[in-house]
Design a protein around this motif. Structure first.
Motif, PDB file in Angstrom:
ATOM      1  N   SER A 234     -16.471 -34.903 -13.387  1.00 20.52           N
ATOM      2  CA  SER A 234     -14.607 -35.718 -13.311  1.00 20.52           C
ATOM      3  C   SER A 234     -14.342 -35.284 -12.023  1.00 20.52           C
ATOM      4  CB  SER A 234     -13.344 -35.193 -14.890  1.00 20.52           C
ATOM      5  OG  SER A 234     -12.839 -35.389 -13.862  1.00 20.52           O
ATOM      6  N   ARG A 235     -13.757 -33.990 -11.315  1.00 20.83           N
ATOM      7  CA  ARG A 235     -13.788 -34.312 -10.358  1.00 20.83           C
ATOM      8  C   ARG A 235     -14.908 -34.881  -9.238  1.00 20.83           C
ATOM      9  NH1 ARG A 235     -10.859 -28.758  -8.752  1.00 20.83           N
ATOM     10  NH2 ARG A 235      -8.792 -29.126 -10.341  1.00 20.83           N
TER      11      ARG A 235
ATOM     12  N   VAL B 340       0.473 -37.876  -3.812  1.00 22.52           N
ATOM     13  CA  VAL B 340      -1.165 -38.079  -3.939  1.00 22.52           C
ATOM     14  C   VAL B 340      -0.661 -39.531  -3.448  1.00 22.52           C
ATOM     15  CG1 VAL B 340      -2.035 -38.907  -5.541  1.00 22.52           C
ATOM     16  CG2 VAL B 340      -0.718 -36.857  -6.019  1.00 22.52           C
ATOM     17  N   LEU B 341      -0.146 -40.309  -3.383  1.00 24.02           N
ATOM     18  CA  LEU B 341      -0.382 -41.748  -2.462  1.00 24.02           C
ATOM     19  C   LEU B 341      -0.894 -41.575  -1.616  1.00 24.02           C
ATOM     20  CD1 LEU B 341       2.047 -44.284  -3.923  1.00 24.02           C
ATOM     21  CD2 LEU B 341       0.043 -44.468  -4.479  1.00 24.02           C
ATOM     22  N   PHE B 342      -0.535 -40.799  -0.084  1.00 28.29           N
ATOM     23  CA  PHE B 342      -0.113 -40.035   0.837  1.00 28.29           C
ATOM     24  C   PHE B 342      -1.612 -40.105   1.122  1.00 28.29           C
ATOM     25  CE2 PHE B 342      -0.661 -38.065   4.507  1.00 28.29           C
ATOM     26  CZ  PHE B 342      -0.008 -38.751   5.740  1.00 28.29           C
ATOM     27  N   LEU B 403      -8.369 -30.889   0.382  1.00 27.18           N
ATOM     28  CA  LEU B 403      -7.119 -30.994   0.315  1.00 27.18           C
ATOM     29  C   LEU B 403      -6.946 -31.413  -0.695  1.00 27.18           C
ATOM     30  CD1 LEU B 403      -4.815 -30.157   2.561  1.00 27.18           C
ATOM     31  CD2 LEU B 403      -5.357 -32.837   3.571  1.00 27.18           C
ATOM     32  N   PHE B 404      -7.125 -33.182  -1.113  1.00 19.16           N
ATOM     33  CA  PHE B 404      -6.639 -33.775  -1.942  1.00 19.16           C
ATOM     34  C   PHE B 404      -6.679 -33.054  -3.163  1.00 19.16           C
ATOM     35  CE2 PHE B 404      -8.357 -37.211  -5.140  1.00 19.16           C
ATOM     36  CZ  PHE B 404      -6.637 -37.520  -5.212  1.00 19.16           C
ATOM     37  N   LEU B 405      -8.399 -32.856  -3.616  1.00 18.61           N
ATOM     38  CA  LEU B 405      -8.675 -31.718  -4.786  1.00 18.61           C
ATOM     39  C   LEU B 405      -7.112 -30.450  -4.695  1.00 18.61           C
ATOM     40  CD1 LEU B 405     -12.423 -31.731  -4.774  1.00 18.61           C
ATOM     41  CD2 LEU B 405     -10.683 -33.412  -6.521  1.00 18.61           C
ATOM     42  N   ARG B 406      -6.997 -29.634  -4.500  1.00 15.16           N
ATOM     43  CA  ARG B 406      -6.213 -29.134  -4.482  1.00 15.16           C
ATOM     44  C   ARG B 406      -5.153 -29.606  -5.131  1.00 15.16           C
ATOM     45  NH1 ARG B 406      -6.184 -24.542  -0.032  1.00 15.16           N
ATOM     46  NH2 ARG B 406      -4.483 -24.016  -0.881  1.00 15.16           N
ATOM     47  N   PHE B 407      -4.330 -31.079  -4.271  1.00 15.83           N
ATOM     48  CA  PHE B 407      -3.110 -31.884  -4.199  1.00 15.83           C
ATOM     49  C   PHE B 407      -3.155 -32.504  -6.035  1.00 15.83           C
ATOM     50  CE2 PHE B 407      -1.915 -30.598  -0.267  1.00 15.83           C
ATOM     51  CZ  PHE B 407      -0.541 -30.941  -0.516  1.00 15.83           C
TER      52      PHE B 407
END
Lengths: 402, 414
Positions: A234-235, B340-342, B403-407
């Motif tokens: 899903s990721r 998240v949007l950022f 970075l995004f996946l951490r958030f």
């Protein structure tokens, strides 16, 4: 800060800002509507903003009305917030002056009616400021959204010489009747736009179907079934729809050139769904997760197979989500430009967006370009406004690619 | 009493479920692998290859055949001429051969040593050809009546050619020139600077505009639905249509914006919005904000409408002013969706290609990394360099995604 909250300071400040905003708005609107010279005056806005602002403070209603009427008179003799240039007809000058003064006075009255001339508490002051910001926000956003579309539509109805003569004059000569739509007629008869419209439509619809065919089982598996690697999968969907199209377009271009798939609608139909499957899968799995699992388990207990459960229970329950996903995928396919631009060279196989790109040459008049843009925009707008409810839900339900 | 313990490992039911899951996912995985993963690998491969646009067409044997000598009656002498050449100027074609059918009624008098004749089937082995090689192969014949009667020509039967050439794409030559080329000079850092400006300001601007618009529409009044629909227009309409509308609007000679500014006395000479160095970049950034504020607006509005109103009522009781309520109640509630949007918008703005390509074509100091891919690959015809830029983009993207996946794991469900 406390100084600002005194009514006789708040009111002139907001008054000046608001009158200037209104004067600019009316000037732009009148210029675009008539093509004549209207402009806001800084000095006029300053003076009349102070006057109207003070008159609107808490008190009798006749004061703002009088201030408004005085402003109209001042505008007509050339000292108001809205100044007219040469050759403006009496009627449009009067209309402009009344609109500017009227909106200014009415708006300020709404903002400031509760504000005391002397000290105000925080609530009254902030409420006035918020009302100002709200008014400004509505005008600002409506203007920036509408103006490009207004220019697009009206340019498509004019001819080259009219456009060069006065770029501001968007008034339409209705007596020309059907002659107004000449650009559209030429696009459909000489530039093959009927075919492009059909191509775009077929490609978009096929893309929607193929996407759903792939995404529904995938989304169901990710949302409901337990298997090793589910989280990773899903990721990776998320990761995949962050890969920029231009990076993929280059190898796709090479592969299509070598296999001869370039310049064929079949090639386009092969590529488009893959660009939309990750988005659709992500949106759908979010929705499937929200469905109660108990109903499906009841179905399983009663002897349905998993596939039958999907077909008979999950899909009927998720029709709204399917609608929004379809709409969204349709929109992506309809608006897609980069791949169509790179992969299609043969004018008989263009999609609408590619067709419009081919109109962008110095030999083809600009109103044709705009007429083409209108042809591409209207169907998607109509579809979207009709199904707006689904669209907003779908977009926010699963995050979305832009 | 026997031990009662939960079952260990995967049971048959779990295995069946997993099998079904993979079965359902298989079509998607295959399709995505073919169109996303394979091209990504290809990009890495191409980026270390000296490939130009011209190399995409594989070198081939070009053969043209005609009958020379104008025979008029039986017994005349004539020549079948094969004009042969290598379509590429620099690539060797090895083991070139062709086969052809000699028409009835032409009797070959003298055969080239490289050719063999079997009945009417002619086949020739031409050996290896250097780049740019060309040759005229002449085969003298005597014409018989049957040929004249039939009225045919030798080229009516198409000759089949063969030959294998190594393509730059698949052979063993590698180079790092593409990377040295794109990194050398100031150009790359200029492009990177433009990309950062465009991405940061485009993202922040769209978020702020979206927040403002959402605050406006976060109350119910008549016509709210219409306003919401209207504010989404820039996002749903085709990019090509709105981009051209902007170009027309801001045209230096006949654009309405210039006419308006001149008339209002803001400027004395008309401004070339999309053609001047710093202004063009600001304009494309504004376009990006204009086009994508609706998306932020939609998400922020959805989040706002799900905030509990009790909190605001309590704040009212405590005498909080409107700005205090916004700052101390709404903003903390919105921080999650805003961040998240950022990140999402940041990545997508970074990836954006169409908008700038349509508005300025990457000229006047608006060339971002994505536009540079196109520029290198198609305008300069150096596919390898384009791929190298794409690899750089992919590297940046990977960093963002981590970075995004951490958030996103903290903000599950968005």
């Amino acid at each position: 800060m406390n100084m600002l909250r005194r009514g006789y300071i708040t009111a002139p400040l907001l008054g000046v800002l608001w009158v200037f905003v209104i004067a600019t708005t009316v000037a732009i609107a009148m210029s675009f509507a008539t093509g004549s010279a209207f402009r806001p005056s800084l000095l006029g806005s300053l003076i009349w903003g102070v006057v109207i602002g003070l008159s609107c403070l808490r008190g009798a209603v006749w004061r703002p009305v009088v201030a408004g009427v005085v402003t109209v008179v001042a505008s007509l003799i050339g000292f108001g917030p809205l100044v007219t240039g040469e050759g403006v007809s009496m009627f449009s000058a009067l209309l402009g002056a009344v609109a500017a003064a009227g909106f200014a006075a009415y708006g300020l009255w709404l903002m400031l009616d509760e504000v005391q001339p002397g000290d105000n508490n925080r609530h009254l002051f902030e409420a006035a400021v918020i009302r100002f910001m709200t008014g400004f926000g509505y005008i600002f956003f409506t203007a920036i959204v509408i103006i490009p579309f207004y220019v697009m539509v009206l340019t498509s109805l004019k001819n080259q010489s009219e456009l060069i003569q006065n770029p501001l004059d968007f008034s339409i000569d209705l007596s020309k009747g059907m002659e107004l739509f000449r650009s559209y007629d030429e696009l459909f008869t000489q530039f093959n736009f009927g075919t492009y419209l059909f191509n775009s439509f077929v490609i978009s619809v096929l893309t929607v179907f193929i996407t759903l065919l792939f995404a529904v089982p995938g989304a169901y598996a990710v949302a409901r079934l337990r298997f090793r690697g589910r989280a990773a999968f899903s990721r990776s969907i998320l990761m995949i729809y962050m890969v920029p199209m231009i990076v993929l377009a280059l190898p796709i271009y090479i592969a299509f050139s070598m296999t001869g798939l370039r310049n064929s609608l079949g090639g386009i139909i092969m590529i488009y769904p893959v660009t939309t499957i990750p988005v659709a899968l992500y949106m759908l799995q979010g929705y499937f997760r929200g469905l109660p699992a108990e109903i499906e388990e009841a179905g399983l207990m009663d002897g349905l197979s998993r596939l039958a459960v999907i077909w008979k229970i999950t899909l009927p329950l998720s029709l709204p989500a399917m609608a929004s996903v379809s709409l969204y995928v349709f929109m992506i396919a309809w608006n897609e430009f980069l791949l169509a631009f790179m992969l299609l060279d043969d004018p008989s196989k263009f999609t609408l967006t590619r067709g419009i790109a081919s109109l962008n040459s110095s030999e083809i008049p600009r109103q044709h370009l705009m007429a083409g843009s209108v042809i591409a925009t209207v169907p998607i707008m109509a579809l979207f406004l009709g199904l707006e409810r689904f669209m907003t839900k779908g977009l926010t339900a699963g995050s979305v690619k832009g | 009493m026997t031990d009662l313990a939960p079952p260990k490992g995967t049971g048959p039911l779990a295995r069946r479920e997993a099998r079904l899951a993979w079965g359902l996912l298989l079509p998607t995985i295959t399709a995505v692998a073919l169109v996303v993963v394979l091209p990504l690998l290809a990009i890495f491969w191409i980026s270390v290859k000296p490939v130009g646009l011209a190399d995409l067409r594989a070198p081939e044997v070009v053969l043209r055949e005609d009958l020379r000598g104008g025979p008029e009656q039986a017994g005349d002498e004539a020549t079948i001429r094969y004009r042969l050449r290598n379509s590429s100027q620099d690539t060797v074609i090895t083991d070139v051969s062709f086969t052809d059918v000699v028409p009835d009624g032409l009797i070959i008098t003298e055969l080239d040593p490289r050719c063999t004749l079997d009945g009417s089937a002619l086949s020739c082995e031409m050996g290896d050809w250097q780049g740019g090689y060309r040759e005229n192969l002449m085969i003298p014949v005597i014409v018989e009546q049957a040929f004249l009667d039939a009225g045919g020509r030798p080229q009516d039967s198409t000759a089949l050619t063969q030959g294998s050439a190594s393509s730059v794409l698949t052979d063993g030559t590698f180079t790092l020139d593409n990377f040295t080329r794109i990194f050398s000079g100031d150009e790359f850092w200029g492009v990177l600077g433009v990309t950062v400006f465009y991405t940061v300001f485009g993202t922040v601007g769209a978020l702020l505009f979206g927040l403002f618009a959402a605050l406006l529409l976060n109350k119910s009044f008549k016509g709210q639905g219409i306003m919401r629909g209207l504010y989404l227009f820039p996002y749903v309409s085709p990019v090509i249509a709105v981009a051209f509308a902007w170009i027309l609007l801001f045209d230096p000679f006949s654009g309405s914006a210039n006419a308006l500014l001149l008339q209002m006395g803001v400027t004395q000479t008309s401004i070339n919005f999309f053609g001047e160095k710093p202004l063009a970049l600001i304009m494309v950034t504004l376009f990006e904000i204009w086009r994508y504020f609706p998306l932020s607006f939609l998400f922020i509005l959805a989040r706002m409408q799900s905030i509990d109103t009790d909190m605001f009522e309590a704040a009212d009781m405590d005498g909080a002013s409107p700005f205090q309520k916004f700052w101390y109640l709404s903003v903390p509630q919105l921080l999650g969706i805003l961040s998240v949007l950022f990140l999402l918008r940041f990545i997508w703005t970074f990836n954006k290609f169409d908008d700038i390509f349509l508005l300025t074509g990457g000229n006047a100091g608006t060339r971002t990394l994505t536009v540079n891919v196109y520029e290198q690959a198609f305008a300069i015809s150096n596919i390898g360099a384009g791929a190298a830029v794409a690899v750089v983009i992919f590297g940046c993207l990977l960093a963002f995604s981590l970075l995004f996946l951490r958030f996103i794991s903290q903000e599950e469900g968005l």
